[in-house]
Design a protein around this motif. Structure first.
Motif, PDB file in Angstrom:
ATOM      1  N   ILE A  18      35.623 -35.288 -17.717  1.00  0.00           N
ATOM      2  CA  ILE A  18      36.305 -34.868 -18.942  1.00  0.00           C
ATOM      3  C   ILE A  18      37.654 -34.237 -18.598  1.00  0.00           C
ATOM      4  N   LEU A  62      41.576 -28.876 -23.926  1.00  0.00           N
ATOM      5  CA  LEU A  62      40.203 -28.541 -23.561  1.00  0.00           C
ATOM      6  C   LEU A  62      39.807 -27.160 -24.079  1.00  0.00           C
ATOM      7  N   HIS A  86      39.025 -27.999 -27.838  1.00  0.00           N
ATOM      8  CA  HIS A  86      38.229 -29.176 -28.191  1.00  0.00           C
ATOM      9  C   HIS A  86      36.857 -28.748 -28.714  1.00  0.00           C
ATOM     10  N   PHE A  97      33.141 -29.253 -28.656  1.00  0.00           N
ATOM     11  CA  PHE A  97      32.055 -29.832 -27.876  1.00  0.00           C
ATOM     12  C   PHE A  97      30.720 -29.570 -28.580  1.00  0.00           C
ATOM     13  N   SER A 139      29.313 -28.710 -21.041  1.00  0.00           N
ATOM     14  CA  SER A 139      30.694 -29.127 -21.290  1.00  0.00           C
ATOM     15  C   SER A 139      31.468 -28.110 -22.125  1.00  0.00           C
TER      16      SER A 139
END
Length: 457
Positions: free
Chosen positions: A421, A435, A438, A440, A446
């Protein structure tokens, strides 16, 4: 003499994939593999797949519940048997995938060059000569045996290949070499129940890794019961009646270590012995690897080298990408080169796995970047708490001037998946906020990337 459009020497990932590609384009292809136990290549038979099968079994936590070493040994034997069954199935499947294609002929025997176009194949029942306008060398790498006194005569020596054929779990296992292969086997055999000692000649533990990460790895392995001796130079191996004695020098003292098994994890070298490359004019570099250009041509333009035999990173996915470069040259836009591969991610399957892409903090500073660093202990991740797997550390390095991610190292559960990722975000030009913000799924490992990159201020 039998004429083909292409000869592929070796049954590895890049070579077997290329063979199918060429056959489907009506090329007549000869594939030469020296051993029937290596159909499918290193990854399938003695590398990624069997080791990860054993890692999976070792990490099942069953051994922690077993009362004695004899029970652990039986569990280990069952794990070896399961691994063997899996590998046998995959080996046959790989053989059938090629053998069932009309345009591919598989020869099981030793290949060697007679000229730049002609290859001799010595098989059990006959010796034949093959000729082709295009030849691809895909013979992989082999274990290095260091020049240690007594090593050739010892009955307790194993390589990363032969130890996985061992049905009896070593009660005391020494591993000579503290690199990635050595660490994977140390972690695995410790989980199975062996008393493991690592003898590493260097004075720094996994020197290419970030120091904080390396210290976290060392601390975690030592908590499991693995003894790690740095600056330990093995001088001699003596076989006793039922054990081996390793004599090694450390801090000026010569010490003795009695063990039941010794794993050599002292590196691998390109497998070119017996190919007689000089007859074809194929040149080697100072390390014995086949020299190639950016499109994998050797010093002879119609001969290519694929995978580990050309040196560099020894990963199955590099061999597969070698196939893509050759395919693009032969049938595509002829634009792909090895220079396209930047910052290759990798994972070391210890417990938990160690995964990395890009630069470490030290490397980024050495290259002159103005950086910001994010760190997150695995114990702070909810999913890790749920799994009761809280050992480890996550670390990311960001360019303070551009917000671009320069590198990331994850020593954590599921890191082998998570690192892809991060690598994808880096390759697609996203900055660290991608990130950080993001969405998840929860609870997952993650989602720890949210928290890790939130440490950047």
């Amino acid at each position: 003499m039998k004429k083909y459009d292409a000869i592929i020497i070796g049954f590895g990932k890049g070579g077997k994939t290329l063979a199918v590609e060429l056959a489907n384009r009506d090329w007549k292809v000869a594939v030469v593999e020296r051993s029937s136990s290596m159909y499918g290549g290193t990854c399938i038979n003695i590398g990624c797949i069997p080791t990860k099968a054993l890692v999976h079994q070792a990490n099942s936590n069953v051994t922690n519940e077993l009362a004695n070493f004899e029970a652990k040994e039986q569990f280990y034997q069952n794990a070896i048997n399961k691994k063997d069954a899996t590998i046998s199935f995959l080996r046959q499947k790989n053989y059938d995938n090629l053998n069932n294609l009309e345009n591919i002929t598989i020869y099981t025997g030793e290949a060697s060059f007679l000229t730049k176009n002609d290859v001799k194949v010595v098989m059990d029942t006959e010796t034949i000569t093959l000729t082709a306008d295009k030849i691809f060398i895909n013979t992989g790498a082999e274990n290095i045996t260091p020049p240690i006194k007594g090593i050739q005569d010892s009955k307790h020596i194993y390589t990363s290949t032969s130890i996985m054929e061992l049905k009896q779990l070593p009660k005391r296992l020494a591993i000579i070499g503290g690199g990635y292969i050595g660490l994977e086997f140390a972690s695995m055999y410790c989980e199975f129940g062996s008393q493991v000692t690592i003898l590493e000649g260097a004075n720094q533990f996994i020197a290419r890794e970030d120091r904080e990460i390396a210290n976290s790895v060392k601390e975690t392995l030592e908590k499991k019961g693995i003894t790690i001796n740095l600056s330990a130079n093995v001088q001699e191996i003596k076989d006793g009646e039922k054990e081996a004695i390793i004599l090694y020098e450390m801090n000026g003292d010569v010490l003795e270590l009695p063990v039941d098994g010794i794993l050599l994890a002292t590196g691998r070298k390109p497998n070119t012995e017996g190919l007689h490359l000089e007859n074809a004019g194929v040149e080697l570099d100072e390390r014995g690897a086949i020299k190639v250009d950016a499109k994998l041509h050797t010093s002879v333009p119609h001969i290519w080298a694929i995978g580990d035999v050309k040196g560099g990173l020894q990963f199955t996915y590099i061999s597969l990408d070698d196939y893509r470069i050759i395919k693009d040259e032969l049938f595509g836009k002829n634009q792909r080169t090895v220079q396209d591969r930047q910052g290759i991610p990798y994972s070391v399957f210890i417990t938990p796995p160690l995964s990395r892409t890009g630069l470490s903090e030290e490397e980024a500073i050495a290259k002159g970047f103005n950086i910001k660093v994010a760190k997150l202990p695995v114990a702070a991740v909810p999913k890790a708490r749920l799994m009761n797997k809280t050992e480890g550390l996550m670390k990311a390095v960001v360019d303070a001037d551009t917000n671009q991610i320069l590198g990331c190292t994850l020593f954590s559960p599921d890191s082998a998946e998570m690192i892809n990722i991060v690598d994808f975000a880096m390759k697609s030009g996203q900055d660290y906020t991608f990130l950080r913000d993001h969405i998840f799924t929860h609870p997952t490992m993650s989602e720890a990337l949210n928290d890790l990159f939130s440490q950047i201020k």
